[in-house]
Every structure is written in structure tokens, then in C-alpha cells.
Write an enzyme that holds these catalytic residues in place. Sequence first.
Site, PDB file in Angstrom:
ATOM      1  N   GLY A  45       0.799  -1.218   0.000  1.00  0.00           N
ATOM      2  CA  GLY A  45       0.000   0.000   0.000  1.00  0.00           C
ATOM      3  C   GLY A  45       0.831   1.267   0.000  1.00  0.00           C
ATOM      4  O   GLY A  45       1.843   1.361   0.701  1.00  0.00           O
ATOM      5  N   LEU A  72      -0.243  -0.609   7.494  1.00  0.00           N
ATOM      6  CA  LEU A  72       0.086   0.000   6.200  1.00  0.00           C
ATOM      7  C   LEU A  72       1.323   0.900   6.264  1.00  0.00           C
ATOM      8  O   LEU A  72       1.367   1.982   5.659  1.00  0.00           O
ATOM      9  CB  LEU A  72      -1.113   0.783   5.653  1.00  0.00           C
ATOM     10  N   ASN A  98      -1.195  -0.522  -5.067  1.00  0.00           N
ATOM     11  CA  ASN A  98      -2.226  -0.497  -4.041  1.00  0.00           C
ATOM     12  C   ASN A  98      -2.219   0.878  -3.382  1.00  0.00           C
ATOM     13  O   ASN A  98      -1.174   1.362  -2.938  1.00  0.00           O
ATOM     14  CB  ASN A  98      -1.947  -1.591  -3.004  1.00  0.00           C
ATOM     15  N   ASN A 125      -7.436   0.331  -1.753  1.00  0.00           N
ATOM     16  CA  ASN A 125      -7.601  -0.403  -0.504  1.00  0.00           C
ATOM     17  C   ASN A 125      -8.614   0.300   0.386  1.00  0.00           C
ATOM     18  O   ASN A 125      -8.278   1.198   1.158  1.00  0.00           O
ATOM     19  CB  ASN A 125      -6.251  -0.513   0.208  1.00  0.00           C
ATOM     20  N   CYS A 128      -8.778  -2.195   4.667  1.00  0.00           N
ATOM     21  CA  CYS A 128      -7.777  -2.632   5.632  1.00  0.00           C
ATOM     22  C   CYS A 128      -8.305  -2.477   7.054  1.00  0.00           C
ATOM     23  O   CYS A 128      -8.724  -1.387   7.449  1.00  0.00           O
ATOM     24  CB  CYS A 128      -6.487  -1.843   5.488  1.00  0.00           C
TER      25      CYS A 128
END
Length: 303
Positions: A45, A72, A98, A125, A128
Site C-alpha cells: 500500500g 500499512l 495499491n 484499498n 484494511c
Amino acid sequence: MKMNVDIGGLQMKNPVTCASGTFGSGREFADFFDITRLGAVTTKGVSLEPWEGNDTPRMAETASGMLNSIGLQNPGVEAFCAETLPWIAERDVPVIVNVSGHSEDEYAQVIARLEEEAVDAYEINISCPNVDAGGMAFGCDAKLAASVVAACRAQTGRPLIAKLTPNVTDICEIARSCVDAGCDALSLINTVLGMAIDAQRRRPKLARVTGGLSGPAIKPIALRDVYEVHRAVDVPLIGMGGIMCAEDAVEFLLAGATAVAVGTGNFVDPDTCADVVSGLVAYGDEHGIDDIHELIGGLEVDA
């Protein structure tokens, strides 16, 4: 067997990629196998500004899987463009970046910056479970999910993939809202929210208490979600969740996935992605399959 697939405009020479967050950006695994064997590389990410991630401990092994609460962690989009993308650009493999954010505007700003670079597709994303702002909050609400996708869509004409969470009552509702808002494909599933306890210390094993469960333990959940979403929307799906070998990948294709992503398997054996590619070819030879599309959505279900 003909292996190439189209993920909302992203051309992949085979249907195998890596799950975001489990493969770095490819450089970390390049010593193990030639990453150009993959249909695409999906990066960890990337956010607008650097994120430090969560406190440690932030990983814990569980029965048939693992929990993570990384949060992340990443150096931000500018560092990613300067240090990571040039390395990937030297390889003959499509790159799916991402994208993460704390707000709609942050997602949009990351994509706007990446539009200046050699990026083939974006995976948004919105699911998460390990960050306090954004993350799963967007992916659990159909209107919020659609709003983030629309904000990202306004920034790019490149393939846009929304990554969905299984931690919802009706994943098909979220899927439909993302497609209606303009995404070209869907990734599913992200990790399942869980926790682990150290009985001897009477303490949680993760500093954040909860984290994302991945690995073989979640494969039945992932297969069901892929199967249901495949019947609910008409866009390609990237299936993931417990894929450890080629036969696992075949199951996802039969359930309706057009491509698959290997996640936790990379930690168990760094050659897993390459082995899945080879194994799919062997499966096609064994069963006399000429085109991978013969498998996609090919599950036989009694009426």
C-alpha cells in the site's frame, strides 16, 4: 494452455499476481525467482504521506494462518515514485499499485501523483482493518465505498480495482456500489478481523489487540465471497485468501475469479507465486484445457 486474462483493461499474460503487503514491490522476492513470470506485481500500500504503521508486536501466527496489524507502514508516494517504481519499470511486468488513504481526498491525491508515472492499474484499498481512519470504514459502507471509488475514478482512465473486506453483512451490496461508481474490477477478499491471546501472560498477542487474519484458515470464506460476487456483478474478480498452491488457485477460478493473488503463501515459501503459475500450466495439461477461461466461473452446481 492459453493463460492471458484481461482485468478491466489490464492485460496479464497469466492470472497470477501477489497480494498487496505480502510481496513488497517485487524487489524483495527477485532473488528467489524471476518476477516477470507473474501476470502482474501488486505493490504494498502507498499513501500520500509516510505512515509509521502500528506498534509492535504486530504479527502473530495462528492455526492455519497468521494475524497482522502492520498498519500499512510505507514511506509515502513521493518516496515510492523515486525509489521503487524505477526498479519495477526495468522489469517486463505490469504493476498494480495499491493505494491507501485516510480520506477520499488522500486517495485521489495519491492517484493524481501516480498518473505521472508508469503504472498499469490501481487497487484501491478500502478494506484494511488495521488503521484507525479510512481503511475498513470505507469498505463497510456502500455509500462511502462508492464515494471513494468515484473520487479515484475522476483522477484516472487506467484500470481501477476496489479491494473489498469480508467483514460486512452483504459483500455483494458493497461490490455493486463500487462497480456502479466506476471501478473496472474487484479484489476479494482482504483479511478477516480477528485476535489472538497469550493465555500465560493474559495479554493480547498484538499491540493493537485485533488484526487481519489471512492464510488457509480463511479460504472457505474467500471462495464463498468470490462465488457470490461473481453472480452479483459483471466485472473481473481477483480472488485471494489462503492460496498456497495451484489447486487452490483453480478453486478460485472455478468460483468465478478471473485472476488470483498469493498472500500468506509468500511467507511460507517465497517461490509460491511461481509455483502457482507452473502448477496452473500442469493442471491444464492434465485436464486437456486449452484456455484458462474454460475454468473461470466453471463450477458445476446441481440445480
